[in-house]
Design an enzyme around this catalytic site. Structure first.
Site, PDB file in Angstrom:
ATOM      1  N   GLY A  11      41.805  54.184  33.622  1.00 22.72           N
ATOM      2  CA  GLY A  11      42.378  53.509  34.795  1.00 22.72           C
ATOM      3  C   GLY A  11      41.462  53.706  35.990  1.00 22.72           C
ATOM      4  N   ASP A  12      41.783  53.033  37.095  1.00 20.39           N
ATOM      5  CA  ASP A  12      41.038  53.175  38.354  1.00 20.39           C
ATOM      6  C   ASP A  12      39.588  52.708  38.236  1.00 20.39           C
ATOM      7  OD1 ASP A  12      43.370  54.496  39.174  1.00 20.39           O
ATOM      8  OD2 ASP A  12      42.577  56.435  38.534  1.00 20.39           O
ATOM      9  N   HIS A  40      46.281  49.169  42.671  1.00 21.89           N
ATOM     10  CA  HIS A  40      44.987  48.480  42.689  1.00 21.89           C
ATOM     11  C   HIS A  40      44.527  48.418  44.133  1.00 21.89           C
ATOM     12  CE1 HIS A  40      45.730  46.086  38.716  1.00 21.89           C
ATOM     13  NE2 HIS A  40      45.522  47.368  38.527  1.00 21.89           N
ATOM     14  N   THR A  41      43.305  48.907  44.394  1.00 25.66           N
ATOM     15  CA  THR A  41      42.793  48.873  45.769  1.00 25.66           C
ATOM     16  C   THR A  41      42.002  47.588  45.973  1.00 25.66           C
ATOM     17  OG1 THR A  41      42.529  51.236  45.551  1.00 25.66           O
ATOM     18  CG2 THR A  41      41.519  50.212  47.483  1.00 25.66           C
ATOM     19  N   THR A 127      53.797  60.324  37.743  1.00 30.52           N
ATOM     20  CA  THR A 127      53.831  59.918  39.153  1.00 30.52           C
ATOM     21  C   THR A 127      55.283  59.756  39.629  1.00 30.52           C
ATOM     22  OG1 THR A 127      53.751  57.601  38.549  1.00 30.52           O
ATOM     23  CG2 THR A 127      51.637  58.670  38.980  1.00 30.52           C
ATOM     24  N   SER A 413      29.379  45.445  40.733  1.00 33.43           N
ATOM     25  CA  SER A 413      30.027  45.686  42.016  1.00 33.43           C
ATOM     26  C   SER A 413      29.293  46.818  42.727  1.00 33.43           C
ATOM     27  CB  SER A 413      31.497  46.033  41.757  1.00 33.43           C
ATOM     28  OG  SER A 413      32.123  46.403  42.944  1.00 33.43           O
ATOM     29  N   VAL A 414      28.894  46.557  43.979  1.00 34.38           N
ATOM     30  CA  VAL A 414      28.088  47.537  44.707  1.00 34.38           C
ATOM     31  C   VAL A 414      28.802  48.033  45.973  1.00 34.38           C
ATOM     32  CG1 VAL A 414      25.860  46.764  43.805  1.00 34.38           C
ATOM     33  CG2 VAL A 414      26.800  45.657  45.853  1.00 34.38           C
ATOM     34  N   GLY A 415      30.127  47.883  45.995  1.00 31.37           N
ATOM     35  CA  GLY A 415      30.922  48.365  47.126  1.00 31.37           C
ATOM     36  C   GLY A 415      32.345  47.873  46.960  1.00 31.37           C
TER      37      GLY A 415
END
Ligand code: GDP
Length: 424
Positions: A11-12, A40-41, A127, A413-415
């Site tokens: 996850g994450d 999800h961020t 959680t 993905s770079v950020g």
């Protein structure tokens, strides 16, 4: 065309970011599994958001966002997230909820809490979102399906539900009345009117959309290694984050999923209990945790510090195999820019054996990582938008992962921001 966006790890991995990015060209984004236990961020032009219940397409006003039947539907979180989006200036999204999804009720959360307390030192690190009580009631066929709110038999369904819960709570936790019929009926009658405008008959809706040639993204929660069937049971989640389950939950044929994008992180993290081969400690872990993710590697829903490890080809290959990955999205590559050389776990030493296959869960605690070291690029790549602009060492790192996993990296993905993404 249907594309699944899934995680290959614990996850994450950054699925929210990738889904938000790809939703730009989608008609429908479907959240197909799990509940509000993980977030999800997403960082985009509206700001930084953590979504626990809503699909990641809600920032695109043209996208229909569907919560499919296999989700543990937490109505309280659902409405509070819609409210939060409104308060933060996001245009009201189009959202639909499957009438075949089941309700995760406050008593499920209470059960989760009581059970962790009962287990004490042996607790799962839940959680406390009520996920396992929800799914165990689901498979015992005791839950309340959303459609049943509109049935004449709701009273007897609720009465049976409350009776079962109260017997269970008394036997296990010595609690006389965990849930009252009257309060549950009141709660459900509020939900009945509030939910009505959002409901859809998910299988018909989805199959019609496929016939109309819509672009559909299926979005999972958590990753392969938490899969209840093939993951690190019993430290798995209580449902299946695999792309295959996306078809079950959405009610569509499995062969309609034409592409599976498995999101892999440039290093490995895990939150909660359970084995993590090559878990880092001390300053090495602290440094990587501090630099990782949007603001360090801390649980999006819980704030818990994530456990850290280097990229693990053994678990990632297994995770991608379970997903049936046709391509990879590699996230957090920017994070590794501080390292002279980057350890990559290429196999496990399990007992006396060196293996490239992911062992049984009980063997993981006796497995040691075998590392290869790749040269670092020692630079900030977070402003890079073209593959050709990446340093050769970063390209080499990507190529190494592709070869080890056996699938092409199509997105880098770079950020954390939506635009910090390279399409290849
Ligand atoms: P998800 O549940 O798979 O969507 O992942 P989470 O949101 O729980 O965790 C991923 C973390 O990584 C979040 O903090 C994201 O904002 C962040 N993130 C995603 N992609 C990148 C990336 O390429 N670089 C960096 N630095 N952070 C990223």
């Amino acid at each position: 065309m249907v594309t699944a966006i899934t995680g290959s790890g614990y996850g994450d991995e950054g699925k929210g970011k990738i889904t938000d990015f790809l939703a730009e060209k989608a008609d429908i984004v479907v959240r197909y599994q799990g509940g509000a236990n993980a977030g999800h961020t997403i960082v985009n032009n509206f700001g930084k958001f953590i979504l626990r219940m809503l699909p990641s397409g809600v920032f695109h006003s043209n996208v229909e966002n569907v919560i499919a039947s296999g989700v543990a539907f937490d109505a309280d979180i659902f409405f509070s997230e819609l409210e939060m989006l409104k308060e933060r200036g996001v245009p009201v999204p189009k959202v639909l909820v499957s009438s075949r999804a089941q309700l995760l009720l406050p008593v499920h959360k209470l059960q989760d809490k009581f059970e962790e307390e009962r287990l004490g030192e042996n607790k799962f690190g839940s959680t406390l979102s009520g996920i396992w009580p929800f799914y165990s009631d689901k498979f015992a066929r005791k839950n309340i399906q959303i459609s049943e709110l509109y049935s004449e038999n709701l009273g007897s369904i609720v009465s049976r539900f409350c009776e079962d819960k109260n017997i269970y709570f008394k036997a296990f936790y010595g609690v006389e009345t965990a849930v009252s019929y009257r309060e549950t009926m009141n709660y459900l009658s509020c939900l009945k009117s509030r939910l009505a405008p959002y409901l859809c008959d998910c299988p018909y809706y989805m199959n019609d959309a496929i016939k109309q040639g819509k672009e559909i993204l299926l979005e999972s929660q958590l990753g392969s290694l938490r899969d209840i069937e093939n993951g690190i049971y019993p430290y798995s989640t209580s449902s299946s984050p695999l792309a295959g389950f996306g078809s079950v939950s959405a009610g569509i044929p499995p062969y309609e999923i034409k592409s599976v994008i498995s999101v892999v992180k440039a290093y490995n993290t895990s939150v909660g209990e359970g084995p993590l081969v090559g878990e880092l400690s001390g300053s090495t872990a602290d440094e990587l945790r501090k630099r990782g993710g949007a603001q360090g590697e801390f649980g999006a829903a819980t704030g818990r510090p994530r456990r850290m490890a280097w990229f693990d080809c053994v678990s990632a290959r297994y995770g991608c195999m379970l997903q049936g990955a046709t391509e990879l999205a590699l996230t957090n590559l920017d994070v590794l820019g501080y390292l002279d050389k980057i350890p990559v776990c290429v196999s496990y030493k399990t007992g006396r054996k060196i293996t490239k296959n992911f062992p049984q869960t009980f063997q993981l605690s006796e497995s040691q990582p075998v590392y290869e070291y790749l040269k670092g690029w020692k630079s900030d790549i977070s402003e890079c938008r073209q593959y050709s602009g990446l340093p050769k060492e970063a390209k080499n790192y990507i190529g190494f992962i592709e070869k080890e996993i056996g699938a092409p990296v199509s997105i880098i993905s770079v950020g954390p921001k939506r635009n910090q993404t390279i399409f290849r």
